[in-house]
Write an enzyme that holds these catalytic residues in place. Structure first.
Site, PDB file in Angstrom:
ATOM      1  N   CYS A 201      42.497  39.904  35.891  1.00  0.00           N
ATOM      2  CA  CYS A 201      42.101  41.290  36.077  1.00  0.00           C
ATOM      3  C   CYS A 201      42.214  42.061  34.756  1.00  0.00           C
ATOM      4  CB  CYS A 201      42.904  41.916  37.204  1.00  0.00           C
ATOM      5  SG  CYS A 201      42.149  43.409  37.896  1.00  0.00           S
TER       6      CYS A 201
ATOM      7  N   HIS B 193      42.536  37.565  41.145  1.00  0.00           N
ATOM      8  CA  HIS B 193      44.001  37.497  41.105  1.00  0.00           C
ATOM      9  C   HIS B 193      44.540  36.216  41.746  1.00  0.00           C
ATOM     10  CE1 HIS B 193      45.283  41.418  39.571  1.00  0.00           C
ATOM     11  NE2 HIS B 193      44.298  41.976  40.258  1.00  0.00           N
TER      12      HIS B 193
ATOM     13  N   GLU C 245      47.239  34.824  41.074  1.00  0.00           N
ATOM     14  CA  GLU C 245      48.700  34.881  41.107  1.00  0.00           C
ATOM     15  C   GLU C 245      49.270  35.632  42.301  1.00  0.00           C
ATOM     16  OE1 GLU C 245      47.767  38.889  39.300  1.00  0.00           O
ATOM     17  OE2 GLU C 245      46.851  36.910  39.426  1.00  0.00           O
TER      18      GLU C 245
END
Length: 281
Positions: free
Chosen positions: A104, A198, A200
């Site tokens: 991002c 994203h 993660e």
């Protein structure tokens, strides 16, 4: 044992706001994810945009096995000392030759530091689920996307996007909303792999972020009412607890690439698996 540096561009008040919402800053989320994927690693979290953060020397940066750049509310096209400090840090990472990965805003920071351009998305945000991401011809054989099917969905929430990649960059994946969904950047002595989405984040964190930005999503025309956002966030939150739910897969229009944690984290796993090659560069 590997030692990773995690650079979060959230400012102090933004970190505290995220901790109140989701229990962790973006850097703490990355550290937890990496520790789950590689138990026993060492991680150091830094906040390069903060005025009181010491400048990392080239020798200090080179002591880390990799650098990870988190998402944040930072707009890298804004003028100001916070953005300048963050971009200076990223240029130092490139100069040190340390492999780096970002998601991002992390992607956007690397792009801007290497000479590319980032902009506010002209039409709307991408929020909750980035749909039908597809590898480019260059991306189909790139190790960052190893194991991805021809098209996949991923967690995402952003109102900025990459307008132009810098020289030395390779576009790896796109979708209909955001042209640059994944890229490799080679700049100075460094190699950066990044994604606009994203990998993660836990699904619960995406649900919390959606609920927190309900007003913005209505204003952007992605929902008619705040209650619509609340419903979507509740479905994604429920998927966090029951990733195999066929009903939620149908309601959200997703498959295992989005629902399963192991598959959602592919790009991070691929980066970690290729660190030795990236250091040789």
């Amino acid at each position: 044992m590997p030692h990773y540096l995690i650079a979060q561009s959230e400012l102090p008040e933004e970190r505290e706001a995220r901790r109140k919402r989701a229990g962790q800053s973006s850097g703490e989320t990355y550290a937890a994810t990496l520790a789950q994927m590689q138990p026993g690693i060492d991680t150091t979290i830094a906040s390069p945009a903060d005025a009181d953060t010491p400048v990392f020397s080239a020798e200090r940066l080179a002591s880390f096995d990799a650098v990870f750049l988190t998402g944040s509310p930072m707009h890298v096209y804004d003028d100001g000392p916070e953005v300048d400090r963050q971009l200076d840090f990223m240029r130092a990472v490139f100069a040190a030759g340390v492999p780096s990965f970002g998601s991002c805003a992390g992607l956007q920071i690397a792009v801007a530091a290497a000479g590319g351009q980032v902009r506010k998305m002209p039409e709307r945000m991408e929020a909750g689920i980035a749909r039908r991401i597809s590898a480019t011809e260059a991306g189909r054989d790139h190790p960052l996307l190893a194991g991805r099917p021809p098209s996949w969905d991923a967690p995402a929430i952003h109102g900025d996007e990459v307008l132009e990649l810098p020289p030395g960059a390779t576009l790896l994946a796109s979708n209909a909303v955001t042209r640059v969904q994944a890229a490799e950047i080679r700049y100075d002595r460094g190699i950066f792999w990044g994604v606009q989405y994203h990998p993660e984040l836990a699904l619960r964190e995406i649900a919390i972020a959606l609920a927190a930005q309900a007003d913005d999503l209505v204003e952007a025309g992605l929902a008619d009412r705040k209650s619509d956002v609340t419903t979507r966030a509740a479905d994604i939150d429920a998927l966090h607890d029951t990733p195999d739910s066929r009903a939620l897969h149908w309601q959200l229009g997703i498959d295992g690439e989005f629902a399963e944690e192991r598959l959602r984290r592919r790009e991070i796993g691929n980066f970690l698996a290729n660190l030795s090659a990236l250091r040789e560069g």
